[in-house]
Each structure stands twice: as C-alpha cells, then as structure tokens.
Scaffold this motif. Structure first.
Motif, PDB file in Angstrom:
ATOM      1  N   SER A   1      11.926   7.552  -1.265  1.00 49.09           N
ATOM      2  CA  SER A   1      11.689   8.805  -1.985  1.00 49.09           C
ATOM      3  C   SER A   1      10.293   8.821  -2.604  1.00 49.09           C
ATOM      4  CB  SER A   1      12.749   9.016  -3.065  1.00 49.09           C
ATOM      5  OG  SER A   1      12.662   8.011  -4.069  1.00 49.09           O
ATOM      6  N   LYS A   2       9.808   7.656  -2.999  1.00 48.18           N
ATOM      7  CA  LYS A   2       8.444   7.576  -3.544  1.00 48.18           C
ATOM      8  C   LYS A   2       7.414   7.849  -2.454  1.00 48.18           C
ATOM      9  CE  LYS A   2       9.629   4.429  -7.329  1.00 48.18           C
ATOM     10  NZ  LYS A   2       9.465   3.074  -7.912  1.00 48.18           N
ATOM     11  N   PHE A   3       7.692   7.360  -1.219  1.00 47.74           N
ATOM     12  CA  PHE A   3       6.787   7.672  -0.110  1.00 47.74           C
ATOM     13  C   PHE A   3       6.704   9.183   0.091  1.00 47.74           C
ATOM     14  CE2 PHE A   3       8.123   3.505   2.262  1.00 47.74           C
ATOM     15  CZ  PHE A   3       7.468   2.748   1.303  1.00 47.74           C
ATOM     16  N   THR A   4       7.864   9.806   0.200  1.00 56.31           N
ATOM     17  CA  THR A   4       7.886  11.237   0.506  1.00 56.31           C
ATOM     18  C   THR A   4       7.285  12.068  -0.628  1.00 56.31           C
ATOM     19  OG1 THR A   4      10.161  11.409  -0.346  1.00 56.31           O
ATOM     20  CG2 THR A   4       9.898  10.991   2.007  1.00 56.31           C
ATOM     21  N   THR A   5       7.476  11.618  -1.865  1.00 48.63           N
ATOM     22  CA  THR A   5       6.897  12.341  -3.003  1.00 48.63           C
ATOM     23  C   THR A   5       5.378  12.308  -2.940  1.00 48.63           C
ATOM     24  OG1 THR A   5       8.798  11.894  -4.424  1.00 48.63           O
ATOM     25  CG2 THR A   5       6.710  12.412  -5.511  1.00 48.63           C
ATOM     26  N   ILE A   6       4.824  11.136  -2.669  1.00 49.16           N
ATOM     27  CA  ILE A   6       3.366  11.001  -2.604  1.00 49.16           C
ATOM     28  C   ILE A   6       2.800  11.838  -1.463  1.00 49.16           C
ATOM     29  CG2 ILE A   6       1.509   9.375  -2.033  1.00 49.16           C
ATOM     30  CD1 ILE A   6       3.043   7.274  -3.674  1.00 49.16           C
ATOM     31  N   LEU A   7       3.453  11.803  -0.313  1.00 46.56           N
ATOM     32  CA  LEU A   7       2.972  12.591   0.820  1.00 46.56           C
ATOM     33  C   LEU A   7       3.143  14.086   0.572  1.00 46.56           C
ATOM     34  CD1 LEU A   7       4.382  10.386   3.741  1.00 46.56           C
ATOM     35  CD2 LEU A   7       2.012  10.525   2.944  1.00 46.56           C
ATOM     36  N   GLY A   8       4.245  14.449  -0.080  1.00 49.54           N
ATOM     37  CA  GLY A   8       4.461  15.859  -0.412  1.00 49.54           C
ATOM     38  C   GLY A   8       3.429  16.375  -1.393  1.00 49.54           C
TER      39      GLY A   8
ATOM     40  N   ARG B   1      -4.066   4.735  -0.976  1.00 45.84           N
ATOM     41  CA  ARG B   1      -4.101   3.892  -2.183  1.00 45.84           C
ATOM     42  C   ARG B   1      -2.871   4.138  -3.051  1.00 45.84           C
ATOM     43  NH1 ARG B   1      -9.752   5.067  -1.980  1.00 45.84           N
ATOM     44  NH2 ARG B   1      -9.473   6.816  -3.429  1.00 45.84           N
ATOM     45  N   ALA B   2      -2.423   5.384  -3.105  1.00 44.40           N
ATOM     46  CA  ALA B   2      -1.236   5.698  -3.899  1.00 44.40           C
ATOM     47  C   ALA B   2       0.005   5.029  -3.310  1.00 44.40           C
ATOM     48  CB  ALA B   2      -1.043   7.208  -3.963  1.00 44.40           C
ATOM     49  N   LEU B   3       0.124   5.039  -1.978  1.00 42.89           N
ATOM     50  CA  LEU B   3       1.249   4.369  -1.319  1.00 42.89           C
ATOM     51  C   LEU B   3       1.195   2.860  -1.558  1.00 42.89           C
ATOM     52  CD1 LEU B   3       1.278   6.295   2.091  1.00 42.89           C
ATOM     53  CD2 LEU B   3       3.049   6.406   0.327  1.00 42.89           C
ATOM     54  N   ALA B   4       0.005   2.287  -1.417  1.00 44.03           N
ATOM     55  CA  ALA B   4      -0.157   0.852  -1.622  1.00 44.03           C
ATOM     56  C   ALA B   4       0.097   0.448  -3.068  1.00 44.03           C
ATOM     57  CB  ALA B   4      -1.557   0.415  -1.194  1.00 44.03           C
ATOM     58  N   GLY B   5      -0.031   1.405  -3.984  1.00 45.02           N
ATOM     59  CA  GLY B   5       0.157   1.100  -5.392  1.00 45.02           C
ATOM     60  C   GLY B   5       1.601   1.078  -5.853  1.00 45.02           C
ATOM     61  N   ILE B   6       2.523   1.474  -4.986  1.00 46.83           N
ATOM     62  CA  ILE B   6       3.947   1.409  -5.338  1.00 46.83           C
ATOM     63  C   ILE B   6       4.350  -0.054  -5.489  1.00 46.83           C
ATOM     64  CG2 ILE B   6       6.279   1.940  -4.548  1.00 46.83           C
ATOM     65  CD1 ILE B   6       5.074   4.296  -2.973  1.00 46.83           C
TER      66      ILE B   6
ATOM     67  N   ALA C   1       6.945  -1.826  -4.976  1.00 52.02           N
ATOM     68  CA  ALA C   1       7.714  -2.479  -3.915  1.00 52.02           C
ATOM     69  C   ALA C   1       6.953  -2.603  -2.600  1.00 52.02           C
ATOM     70  CB  ALA C   1       9.016  -1.717  -3.665  1.00 52.02           C
ATOM     71  N   VAL C   2       5.782  -1.995  -2.514  1.00 48.91           N
ATOM     72  CA  VAL C   2       5.026  -1.998  -1.257  1.00 48.91           C
ATOM     73  C   VAL C   2       4.218  -3.287  -1.123  1.00 48.91           C
ATOM     74  CG1 VAL C   2       3.117  -0.911  -0.022  1.00 48.91           C
ATOM     75  CG2 VAL C   2       4.958   0.491  -0.958  1.00 48.91           C
ATOM     76  N   ILE C   3       4.314  -3.902   0.056  1.00 41.09           N
ATOM     77  CA  ILE C   3       3.580  -5.135   0.332  1.00 41.09           C
ATOM     78  C   ILE C   3       2.281  -4.848   1.069  1.00 41.09           C
ATOM     79  CG2 ILE C   3       3.707  -7.405   1.451  1.00 41.09           C
ATOM     80  CD1 ILE C   3       6.790  -7.132   1.296  1.00 41.09           C
ATOM     81  N   LYS C   4       2.351  -3.985   2.072  1.00 43.22           N
ATOM     82  CA  LYS C   4       1.158  -3.689   2.868  1.00 43.22           C
ATOM     83  C   LYS C   4       1.290  -2.311   3.483  1.00 43.22           C
ATOM     84  CE  LYS C   4      -1.828  -6.156   6.209  1.00 43.22           C
ATOM     85  NZ  LYS C   4      -2.642  -6.873   5.228  1.00 43.22           N
ATOM     86  N   VAL C   5       0.183  -1.578   3.508  1.00 46.22           N
ATOM     87  CA  VAL C   5       0.125  -0.257   4.143  1.00 46.22           C
ATOM     88  C   VAL C   5      -0.967  -0.278   5.192  1.00 46.22           C
ATOM     89  CG1 VAL C   5      -0.298   2.203   3.799  1.00 46.22           C
ATOM     90  CG2 VAL C   5       0.888   0.896   2.028  1.00 46.22           C
ATOM     91  N   ARG C   6      -0.631   0.195   6.383  1.00 42.01           N
ATOM     92  CA  ARG C   6      -1.619   0.236   7.489  1.00 42.01           C
ATOM     93  C   ARG C   6      -1.532   1.575   8.202  1.00 42.01           C
ATOM     94  NH1 ARG C   6      -2.011  -1.542  13.171  1.00 42.01           N
ATOM     95  NH2 ARG C   6       0.212  -2.024  13.137  1.00 42.01           N
ATOM     96  N   PRO C   7      -2.626   2.329   8.220  1.00 47.35           N
ATOM     97  CA  PRO C   7      -2.632   3.590   8.972  1.00 47.35           C
ATOM     98  C   PRO C   7      -3.086   3.365  10.416  1.00 47.35           C
ATOM     99  CG  PRO C   7      -4.661   3.431   7.709  1.00 47.35           C
ATOM    100  CD  PRO C   7      -3.875   2.163   7.434  1.00 47.35           C
ATOM    101  N   ILE C   8      -2.499   4.093  11.343  1.00 47.76           N
ATOM    102  CA  ILE C   8      -2.948   4.120  12.726  1.00 47.76           C
ATOM    103  C   ILE C   8      -3.221   5.576  13.056  1.00 47.76           C
ATOM    104  CG2 ILE C   8      -2.466   3.508  15.123  1.00 47.76           C
ATOM    105  CD1 ILE C   8      -0.353   1.580  14.110  1.00 47.76           C
ATOM    106  N   PHE C   9      -4.450   5.886  13.454  1.00 46.31           N
ATOM    107  CA  PHE C   9      -4.845   7.277  13.647  1.00 46.31           C
ATOM    108  C   PHE C   9      -4.685   7.704  15.111  1.00 46.31           C
ATOM    109  CE2 PHE C   9      -7.368   5.737  10.012  1.00 46.31           C
ATOM    110  CZ  PHE C   9      -6.843   6.581   9.038  1.00 46.31           C
ATOM    111  N   GLY C  10      -4.102   8.894  15.289  1.00 49.07           N
ATOM    112  CA  GLY C  10      -3.868   9.400  16.628  1.00 49.07           C
ATOM    113  C   GLY C  10      -5.090  10.097  17.198  1.00 49.07           C
TER     114      GLY C  10
END
Length: 392
Positions: free
Chosen positions: A335-342, A376-381, A383-392
C-alpha cells in the motif's frame, strides 16, 4: 551496457548468451552489475554497491556469503539440475567402486610388471582377494530426492536394486519423475535400517551438517556402504573412520578429500569431480547466464537461493518503467508503494509480488519514466531493501 565480472573461467557457450552489444564481461572489471562465479570463495571479497546479482554456475553456494548479500538486496542464483547427469554418473561409479575393489585390484595388477609370462597365472591366483558384491538385489537408500537423487534412484532400479528414498521436502515435479518402484520412507531411520548402500543428495545446512555420524551409523546395517558426492560436511569424518575400523561400515566413497581420509582402508577419496565434465560446465554456464540476463533485463527471478521466484510474463511498457523492489515481508508495504506512485500521478499498469519467508520481491510496471524523487521515496520505506528501475 551491463558489466559482468567473472571470478572463474565461464564456458564460452554461456557467455555467448550475453549479447556483446549490451554486455561486457571480464575477470577484472570495475563496478560490475553482476558476478558470475563457479568455485571461488567470495566470503572475504568486498563487493561494490553496483552489484545487483551473483550467479553461481553450479548448484552449491557455500562459497557465497548469502546472508550478507541478502541484506544488500543482491539476488543470488544457482543452476540446480544443470550438472545433475554428471553427478548421477559419478554416483553410479562410486556405487560400483564401493562394491568392487577395482582401484586396489588395478594397483595390484600393475605391481606384476616385469614378471612376463608369469603374469596370467599370478593374476588368476591373486584375484580372489578382490571379491566384492553385486548391486543387483541389494537395497539403496537415497537421502534427498531432488534432481540428482531422483535420477540416481531411477538408475538403481534399472540395475535391479531395491530403492528406498527419503525427502521431507519432496516436490511434485521430483515425485512425478520417480520410478514407481521407488519406495518413500517416512523417516531417515527407516532408510538406515533397510539400506545396504546409502547415497546422500541434500544441501549442507545447520540441520544436515554431520548428519552421518556415530549416532546415525548405529542405526545402519552392518557392512553398509556410504556414498557422499553432495557436500563434505554432511559426514563426520572421525565417526565414519571409527565405523570403518570397527567393520560397521564397509566402505566410504567421497568426493571431498580430507587429510584424515586419505590412504585409509575402506575409503576412496575423489577430488570433487561431481560436475567435472565439459557437458556439465557448459550446461551450468548457459543456465547461469540465461537467468542473469533475464533478471538484469526484465527483473525476473528464477532459481534464486535467497529471494522468491517471480516472473512477469508481460513486456516492460514501451516508454515506461519496470520497478523491481526487494523488501521485507511485513504488512502494509504494498500500500505504501501504491500511495507513493499515486501521489506522483503515475499509472500502475501491472503489479506482482511474491514472498519467501521474511523476504519479498515486487515487480511494478508504470506507463511513464519514473522520476528520481519517486525512486528515492520508494527506497526510503523502512521495509525496502533495494529498488531498481528498468526502463522500457
């Protein structure tokens, strides 16, 4: 361009799976995205923060500091089953060598050199000291019925042996692959009580280390023959030497040489030959590189030893972003992921999540390029260990 560091020689047929226009691989490389390894000990290595994954071209991962890498969100892959046929064949040879003292017989026969025409008669007279039992009609106990154990069990049936197997974590796939004549034991003690030969095919863990010891040997048949092509630490060497000396154990064939085992009557030591075939090395290299490429390019995890399996069937949205998040398995994280993205006005086109014990892995697709502040906001949660984006 992805940069891959190779800590051992990796078969070229594996490295060929990494397109040269998108991958650079070398034994000496700075800030690698991933590491390919076979047997090199990584426990004393200081890995740069750029490392996202380690792929072991083989099944065992004792040479990799998995807990430390897990804390950093580094995915560790292995290649189960890629060397299974090679190990199966070595186990067959070990079974035969444990019964028929061919190595000693060969050494004795070589000692007849120089005796000329006397050799045939001397050989006939001396052969009686090298008698050994046949496998047919004997009972083989197989501890661990994964890819290798199941293949060994099936092969033993073809040799006319009775087979009793034990595996408290028997998978449906492995169960379906077993010959219907293989009997499944409810306890290890059942295997120990019935088996004339015992072969071990389990990983070395806190629960299995030293599992073949004085206590377990007491429950075995007199004259049992033990095969260990899995992991050296599964057998307590001092206890098995004592059992051989007393006659309780007739033979040990091990792929893990140790000072106390060498030149000991009743012990055959091999120098870790389990996967030492060109076919196995090729299979492991191809499998490791395929898994690594799928993870780096698509975020998919298959055959990881520390993170859950998760595969996104759909492609990364064109012009969008696939966000790969390693996180702790605790409530309210999604829910924290979706809130940040929303809050960032980003549309989620797909999301999948899978857990494994205390860990979890999430793949979320969005239709736009994700801003740095959102990452950065996602990585700052917490419970989050690592965030990696892959761009299409």
């Amino acid at each position: 361009m992805f940069k891959i560091q190779t800590l051992n020689k990796i078969a070229s047929c594996g490295l060929d799976r990494l397109p040269r226009d998108a991958y650079e691989s070398a034994s000496s490389i700075s800030d690698p995205d991933a590491i390919l390894v076979r047997s090199q000990d990584m426990h004393t290595m200081e890995l740069p923060g750029s490392v996202k994954a380690v792929a072991r071209a083989g099944a065992g991962t004792n040479n990799i500091p998995i807990p430390e890498l897990t804390e950093k969100g580094v995915v560790v892959f292995n290649t189960p089953g890629a060397n299974a046929n090679a190990v199966k064949e070595l186990v067959l040879m070990a079974l035969l060598l444990s019964s028929r003292p061919a190595i000693k017989a060969n050494a004795w026969a070589n000692g007849l050199a120089g005796k000329g025409d006397e050799i045939p008669d001397l050989a006939e007279k001396g052969k009686s000291q090298f008698v050994g039992p046949e496998l047919k009609g004997k009972t083989l106990g197989v501890i661990g019925l994964g890819a290798i154990g199941a293949m060994v069990a099936n092969l033993a049936i073809q040799f006319g042996m009775d087979v009793v197997g034990y595996d408290p974590f028997l998978s449906v796939k492995a169960a379906l692959s077993l010959d219907h004549n293989v009997k499944i034991a409810e306890t290890l003690d059942t295997v120990y009580a019935k088996a004339d030969y015992i072969t071990i095919h389990v990983p070395q863990t806190n629960d299995t280390k030293g599992m073949i010891n004085a206590s377990s040997i007491k429950n075995m048949k007199d004259g049992v023959r033990i095969i260990n092509i899995a992991r050296g630490g599964l057998v307590n060497n001092a206890d098995i030497i004592a059992a051989i000396d007393s006659g309780k154990v007739a033979a040990l064939v091990t792929d893990f040489a140790a000072e106390e085992l060498l030149n000991h009557e009743g012990v055959i030591c091999l120098p870790h030959l389990g996967a030492s075939t060109p076919e196995a090395e090729d299979n492991c290299a191809v499998m490791a590189c395929n898994q690594l490429r799928d993870f780096l390019e698509n975020g998919n995890i298959v055959n990881s030893v520390n993170f859950p399996r998760l595969v996104a069937d759909n492609p990364i949205p064109k012009g969008g972003t696939r966000i790969c998040i390693a996180h702790k398995n605790v409530p309210d994280v999604i829910s924290k992921f979706t809130t940040i993205l929303g809050d960032a006005k980003l549309n989620i086109s797909g999301m999948i999540n899978q857990t494994r014990g205390d860990l979890a892995y999430n793949i979320t697709d969005i239709d736009a390029k994700i801003p740095e502040e959102t990452l950065r906001a996602l990585a700052g949660i917490d419970a989050v260990i690592k965030v990696r984006p892959i761009f299409g």
